[in-house]
Design a protein around this motif. Sequence first.
Motif, PDB file in Angstrom:
ATOM      1  N   ARG A 175       0.847  -1.193   0.000  1.00 30.17           N
ATOM      2  CA  ARG A 175       0.000   0.000   0.000  1.00 30.17           C
ATOM      3  C   ARG A 175       0.881   1.241   0.000  1.00 30.17           C
ATOM      4  NH1 ARG A 175      -5.146   1.019   0.701  1.00 30.17           N
ATOM      5  NH2 ARG A 175      -5.630  -1.153   1.258  1.00 30.17           N
ATOM      6  N   ASN A 176       0.446   2.260  -0.736  1.00 30.34           N
ATOM      7  CA  ASN A 176       1.193   3.521  -0.769  1.00 30.34           C
ATOM      8  C   ASN A 176       0.255   4.705  -0.542  1.00 30.34           C
ATOM      9  OD1 ASN A 176       0.474   2.851  -3.833  1.00 30.34           O
ATOM     10  ND2 ASN A 176       0.632   5.086  -3.666  1.00 30.34           N
ATOM     11  N   ALA A 178      -0.652   8.837  -1.157  1.00 30.18           N
ATOM     12  CA  ALA A 178      -0.539   9.763  -2.277  1.00 30.18           C
ATOM     13  C   ALA A 178       0.698  10.648  -2.082  1.00 30.18           C
ATOM     14  CB  ALA A 178      -1.791  10.634  -2.371  1.00 30.18           C
ATOM     15  N   VAL A 182       1.526  10.562  -7.436  1.00 29.11           N
ATOM     16  CA  VAL A 182       1.167   9.149  -7.347  1.00 29.11           C
ATOM     17  C   VAL A 182      -0.103   9.026  -6.509  1.00 29.11           C
ATOM     18  CG1 VAL A 182       1.848   6.878  -6.494  1.00 29.11           C
ATOM     19  CG2 VAL A 182       3.546   8.372  -7.553  1.00 29.11           C
ATOM     20  N   ALA A 184      -2.986   7.530  -4.045  1.00 29.66           N
ATOM     21  CA  ALA A 184      -3.009   6.553  -2.957  1.00 29.66           C
ATOM     22  C   ALA A 184      -3.605   5.248  -3.474  1.00 29.66           C
ATOM     23  CB  ALA A 184      -3.824   7.088  -1.786  1.00 29.66           C
ATOM     24  N   THR A 187       0.945  -0.449  -4.882  1.00 30.24           N
ATOM     25  CA  THR A 187       1.997  -0.458  -5.888  1.00 30.24           C
ATOM     26  C   THR A 187       2.642  -1.829  -5.930  1.00 30.24           C
ATOM     27  OG1 THR A 187       2.443   1.914  -5.666  1.00 30.24           O
ATOM     28  CG2 THR A 187       4.224   0.556  -6.553  1.00 30.24           C
ATOM     29  N   GLY A 235       0.728   3.149  -7.582  1.00 24.86           N
ATOM     30  CA  GLY A 235      -0.632   3.431  -7.156  1.00 24.86           C
ATOM     31  C   GLY A 235      -1.702   2.644  -7.881  1.00 24.86           C
TER      32      GLY A 235
END
Length: 407
Positions: A175-176, A178, A182, A184, A187, A235
Amino acid sequence: MSGTPPEWEALRARTREFIRTVVVPAEPALGERLTEEMRASLMQAAREAGVFAPHVAREYGGQGVPIEHWSAIFQEAGYSPIGASVLNCMAPDEGNMHMLGLIATDAQKQRYLAPLAAGVVRSCFAMTEPHPGAGSDPEALGTAAVRVPGGWLINGHKRFISGAEVAGFAIVMARNDASDGVPAGATMLLVEMDNPGLRIGEQIHAIDRAIAGGHPHVHFEDCFVADEAVLGAAGEGFRYAQVRLGPARLTHCMRWLGLARRSLDIALDRANERRIFGHRLGELGIAQEMIAQSVIDIETSNAIIAQTAQLLETDPKAGSAMSSIAKVFTSEAVYRVIDRAVQLCGGDGVTDNLPLASFLNEVRPFRIYDGSNETHKWAISRRALSQRRKQVAEGAPRLDVVGEAGA
């Protein structure tokens, strides 16, 4: 098979011959695994027979078969529990190859896809996590990837990462937040298994044995990867996961259906030869019922798989939805076929005199792997309800209304 172009029918026939005359006699004893030395030898034989990597593009050494024609060939490979591994179309590598071929950069294809397709390295797909992390629900993803200068830092705990102990690299879902344009989300990142921030943990001892490298825990502890490790767009990992998971579910169905066909062949041989109460077993009505139900299960599974494969080629979204139906039905049907074969073979069916009991161990987890059947049924039901609501909203009559008195 009817409707199959001659080129792929010829490949299916070669695969059938190779699996039954070369691979089946080389199967390890029950309870043992295929050694790397024997696998390498059999893979070379598969290359020489022109059946290696049927799903892989020709530029990477495969046979270049389109996805709608995979099933007949994968079923032939699946006739042996080690067949898909020998042909290099076994999970998780096959699903990873398919996704890399679709979304990897040219540099990533040369670094990861080319050796994977050649059978030089293996891979794993690191998504599943301990509760309350991602399992059947990918949205519960807990492993995090944070942007840092020059790349990403991954922290998290994965479990049931099939093939991790023998893999050369992992495709990691993280999980990434924002940042810097990019969105939220999630990835996908390519991580070498010798990265100092990656640690293989405790092995999980499941009842299946076909996937080399087991299903261990994998830990990411300040695991740094450079920007070029991002697979696809940052993302967008949840969207890419569907690119992989729909076809991967279906190829599991294909391979295990091949094993169901072998199990039925074992049962048919027993029913044709074993005499009981003065008759051949196959002449008894109760045995005929079991055989008929197994044929129905196999042919129905085959039809669903064929329809889904065609949809994945022409309408990937619809194909992904249909793959849930194929996965649920086939995983349950395959188990029924093998279970009936055990029953028809009587005492021998539950011993190591025949491979049927080990086949049951191989296919039973499929009702859980790639999303539990209950999760897929929930999704199938939600789609059906939603589609019907849309039809009614667009003017279709409600068919449950029976008049004023019954409305």
